[in-house]
Design a protein around this motif. Sequence first.
Motif, PDB file in Angstrom:
ATOM      1  N   ALA A 168      22.626  18.054  -5.511  1.00 47.76           N
ATOM      2  CA  ALA A 168      21.746  17.607  -6.594  1.00 47.76           C
ATOM      3  C   ALA A 168      21.152  18.794  -7.341  1.00 47.76           C
ATOM      4  O   ALA A 168      21.057  18.792  -8.579  1.00 47.76           O
ATOM      5  CB  ALA A 168      20.638  16.712  -6.039  1.00 47.76           C
ATOM      6  N   LEU A 169      20.758  19.838  -6.616  1.00 48.66           N
ATOM      7  CA  LEU A 169      20.209  21.032  -7.259  1.00 48.66           C
ATOM      8  C   LEU A 169      21.273  21.733  -8.099  1.00 48.66           C
ATOM      9  O   LEU A 169      21.002  22.168  -9.222  1.00 48.66           O
ATOM     10  CB  LEU A 169      19.652  21.989  -6.202  1.00 48.66           C
ATOM     11  N   ALA A 170      22.485  21.843  -7.561  1.00 50.82           N
ATOM     12  CA  ALA A 170      23.572  22.484  -8.309  1.00 50.82           C
ATOM     13  C   ALA A 170      23.878  21.710  -9.588  1.00 50.82           C
ATOM     14  O   ALA A 170      24.081  22.302 -10.663  1.00 50.82           O
ATOM     15  CB  ALA A 170      24.821  22.578  -7.433  1.00 50.82           C
ATOM     16  N   TRP A 171      23.913  20.394  -9.474  1.00 50.13           N
ATOM     17  CA  TRP A 171      24.180  19.521 -10.631  1.00 50.13           C
ATOM     18  C   TRP A 171      23.142  19.762 -11.728  1.00 50.13           C
ATOM     19  O   TRP A 171      23.489  19.839 -12.914  1.00 50.13           O
ATOM     20  CB  TRP A 171      24.161  18.073 -10.151  1.00 50.13           C
ATOM     21  N   LYS A 172      21.882  19.890 -11.335  1.00 50.31           N
ATOM     22  CA  LYS A 172      20.821  20.086 -12.331  1.00 50.31           C
ATOM     23  C   LYS A 172      20.775  21.527 -12.838  1.00 50.31           C
ATOM     24  O   LYS A 172      20.585  21.766 -14.037  1.00 50.31           O
ATOM     25  CB  LYS A 172      19.464  19.688 -11.733  1.00 50.31           C
ATOM     26  N   LEU A 173      20.944  22.501 -11.958  1.00 49.40           N
ATOM     27  CA  LEU A 173      20.946  23.895 -12.390  1.00 49.40           C
ATOM     28  C   LEU A 173      22.063  24.160 -13.396  1.00 49.40           C
ATOM     29  O   LEU A 173      21.898  24.940 -14.335  1.00 49.40           O
ATOM     30  CB  LEU A 173      21.099  24.821 -11.179  1.00 49.40           C
ATOM     31  N   ALA A 174      23.194  23.491 -13.198  1.00 46.57           N
ATOM     32  CA  ALA A 174      24.342  23.698 -14.081  1.00 46.57           C
ATOM     33  C   ALA A 174      24.059  23.250 -15.508  1.00 46.57           C
ATOM     34  O   ALA A 174      24.781  23.637 -16.435  1.00 46.57           O
ATOM     35  CB  ALA A 174      25.567  22.965 -13.532  1.00 46.57           C
ATOM     36  N   GLN A 175      23.029  22.470 -15.723  1.00 45.61           N
ATOM     37  CA  GLN A 175      22.681  21.983 -17.060  1.00 45.61           C
ATOM     38  C   GLN A 175      21.767  22.939 -17.821  1.00 45.61           C
ATOM     39  O   GLN A 175      21.461  22.713 -18.993  1.00 45.61           O
ATOM     40  CB  GLN A 175      21.993  20.613 -16.936  1.00 45.61           C
ATOM     41  N   SER A 176      21.317  24.026 -17.163  1.00 49.21           N
ATOM     42  CA  SER A 176      20.363  24.937 -17.788  1.00 49.21           C
ATOM     43  C   SER A 176      21.044  25.865 -18.791  1.00 49.21           C
ATOM     44  O   SER A 176      22.093  26.461 -18.506  1.00 49.21           O
ATOM     45  CB  SER A 176      19.662  25.783 -16.719  1.00 49.21           C
ATOM     46  N   ALA A 177      20.410  26.035 -19.953  1.00 44.58           N
ATOM     47  CA  ALA A 177      20.909  26.973 -20.958  1.00 44.58           C
ATOM     48  C   ALA A 177      20.739  28.419 -20.497  1.00 44.58           C
ATOM     49  O   ALA A 177      21.406  29.321 -21.013  1.00 44.58           O
ATOM     50  CB  ALA A 177      20.170  26.758 -22.282  1.00 44.58           C
ATOM     51  N   ARG A 178      19.867  28.638 -19.511  1.00 41.18           N
ATOM     52  CA  ARG A 178      19.620  29.995 -19.003  1.00 41.18           C
ATOM     53  C   ARG A 178      20.679  30.439 -18.002  1.00 41.18           C
ATOM     54  O   ARG A 178      20.757  31.624 -17.664  1.00 41.18           O
ATOM     55  CB  ARG A 178      18.253  30.057 -18.320  1.00 41.18           C
ATOM     56  N   LEU A 179      21.477  29.499 -17.500  1.00 35.91           N
ATOM     57  CA  LEU A 179      22.404  29.814 -16.416  1.00 35.91           C
ATOM     58  C   LEU A 179      23.611  30.597 -16.920  1.00 35.91           C
ATOM     59  O   LEU A 179      24.247  30.209 -17.900  1.00 35.91           O
ATOM     60  CB  LEU A 179      22.869  28.532 -15.727  1.00 35.91           C
ATOM     61  N   GLY A 180      23.908  31.692 -16.211  1.00 38.69           N
ATOM     62  CA  GLY A 180      25.144  32.400 -16.443  1.00 38.69           C
ATOM     63  C   GLY A 180      26.207  31.839 -15.530  1.00 38.69           C
ATOM     64  O   GLY A 180      26.999  30.985 -15.907  1.00 38.69           O
ATOM     65  N   LYS A 181      26.191  32.281 -14.260  1.00 36.91           N
ATOM     66  CA  LYS A 181      27.141  31.774 -13.277  1.00 36.91           C
ATOM     67  C   LYS A 181      26.378  31.308 -12.057  1.00 36.91           C
ATOM     68  O   LYS A 181      25.439  31.971 -11.606  1.00 36.91           O
ATOM     69  CB  LYS A 181      28.149  32.858 -12.891  1.00 36.91           C
ATOM     70  N   LEU A 182      26.785  30.167 -11.529  1.00 40.28           N
ATOM     71  CA  LEU A 182      26.159  29.609 -10.337  1.00 40.28           C
ATOM     72  C   LEU A 182      27.086  29.803  -9.148  1.00 40.28           C
ATOM     73  O   LEU A 182      28.262  29.421  -9.190  1.00 40.28           O
ATOM     74  CB  LEU A 182      25.862  28.118 -10.537  1.00 40.28           C
ATOM     75  N   PHE A 183      26.538  30.401  -8.088  1.00 38.42           N
ATOM     76  CA  PHE A 183      27.243  30.554  -6.822  1.00 38.42           C
ATOM     77  C   PHE A 183      26.548  29.683  -5.786  1.00 38.42           C
ATOM     78  O   PHE A 183      25.337  29.444  -5.870  1.00 38.42           O
ATOM     79  CB  PHE A 183      27.212  32.006  -6.340  1.00 38.42           C
ATOM     80  N   ALA A 184      27.297  29.236  -4.789  1.00 36.03           N
ATOM     81  CA  ALA A 184      26.706  28.451  -3.700  1.00 36.03           C
ATOM     82  C   ALA A 184      27.299  28.905  -2.371  1.00 36.03           C
ATOM     83  O   ALA A 184      28.520  29.085  -2.258  1.00 36.03           O
ATOM     84  CB  ALA A 184      26.962  26.956  -3.903  1.00 36.03           C
ATOM     85  N   ALA A 185      26.422  29.090  -1.383  1.00 35.30           N
ATOM     86  CA  ALA A 185      26.863  29.516  -0.061  1.00 35.30           C
ATOM     87  C   ALA A 185      26.219  28.633   1.007  1.00 35.30           C
ATOM     88  O   ALA A 185      24.998  28.589   1.089  1.00 35.30           O
ATOM     89  CB  ALA A 185      26.483  30.981   0.179  1.00 35.30           C
ATOM     90  N   PRO A 186      27.002  27.911   1.805  1.00 39.10           N
ATOM     91  CA  PRO A 186      28.460  27.818   1.700  1.00 39.10           C
ATOM     92  C   PRO A 186      28.932  26.728   0.747  1.00 39.10           C
ATOM     93  O   PRO A 186      30.106  26.670   0.420  1.00 39.10           O
ATOM     94  CB  PRO A 186      28.873  27.492   3.130  1.00 39.10           C
TER      95      PRO A 186
END
Length: 419
Positions: free
Chosen positions: A14-32
């Motif tokens: 859910a956090l990744a889904w919402k973070l991906a909508q931000s205009a400030r985001l360059g690249k999103l990484f997730a571990a794991p």
Amino acid sequence: MNVLLIGSGGREHALAWKLAQSARLGKLFAAPGNPGIARHAELVAMDVADHEAVIGFCRRQQIGLVVIGPEAPLVAGLADDLRAAGVPVFGPGRAAAQLEGSKGFTKDLCANAGIPTAGYVRAEHAEDGLARLAPFGLPVVIKADGLAAGKGVVIASTREEAEQAIRAADGPMVIEEFLDGEEASLFALSDGTTVVPFGSAQDHKRVGDGDVGPNTGGMGAYSPARVLTPALERQAMREIVEPTVKAMAEAGTPFVGVLYAGLMLTPTGPKLIEYNARFGDPECQVLMPRLESDLLELLLACAEGKLEGADVRFSDRVALTVVMAARGYPGTPETGGEIDDIDDAEAAGTIVFQAGTKEQDGRLVASGGRVLAVTAEGPTVRWAQHAAYTAVDRIRFPSGFCRRDIGWREVARETKERG
């Protein structure tokens, strides 16, 4: 800005889904991460318990913010080590994470700060707990002191059940008076000094319809929790959340992150049941669809101590999520069950957040207890409930199960209001 998200559950999806909508985001990484998170982020095969490895990755990838999803890395002090290395992070340090990591710590803080909560005693081991049980009436609540993934609480209705729970804990524990009322969850963002409310939800902890059976990590939720009226929310912020953040700051252990207050709405007002030091799961799955503000901006404001005046806006619509779990949960779940037709479920406008999933030989299979969180929005709880269960019924997961009554209290209230 590049962001690293720590975690692999439905909350992190859910956090990744919402973070991906931000205009400030360059690249999103997730571990794991997990297969659902992979739709929004590049997955990183990294041991998050190896703090030096996490710091090294952040330097190589020029990470501007680390978002720590689960509780275990927080209690292990990952946020402290990242901050010491100069990496901005959303999540409390080890000392502040004790608000979740130790039930006894939180109860003592409440006692010292005059925060309304249930009467309690602390016990170090089973013999000590049995000796301290006598003054409590029935039902009585037994809580293991450490992290328990939402399942370390026993509400004992008989003396025998209480004694069994104490013997099973056989370590640091809290014995509490039972509070009567309805539960609700209140979330608040904090940068260490400023604290702002961040929505409400109502979780369904018991495994079975009608709130029966053992406690789980959560079988579903809806937001907002209308039972937590604006007046009650203000009271809870004033009497519970704000004094907590102030006490932590005064102790030299400021709380930076999201503070999740589990509340009991008693006849005398809200009382704290317990704190979590991170977004709830599955509550995060109903907060994120309703959030209209830029999540990345808000989390960064917390990390940088700039939360004052932040733009926190939620939709008036209701979000409801139904957890599909693997057969056997909350005991030993049956893993390996195939999952199909998620795309068909989402075609109706719902969101299926993945939790305990993995890809195996080109198939999506269950890899944990809580597997999916099927989330829908609507103008009312009844509407969102119907949409969520319509989507649930489109998913093929033969070894899975779910509750069929998520949101039942609020549906009953809506029905009564309509006359």
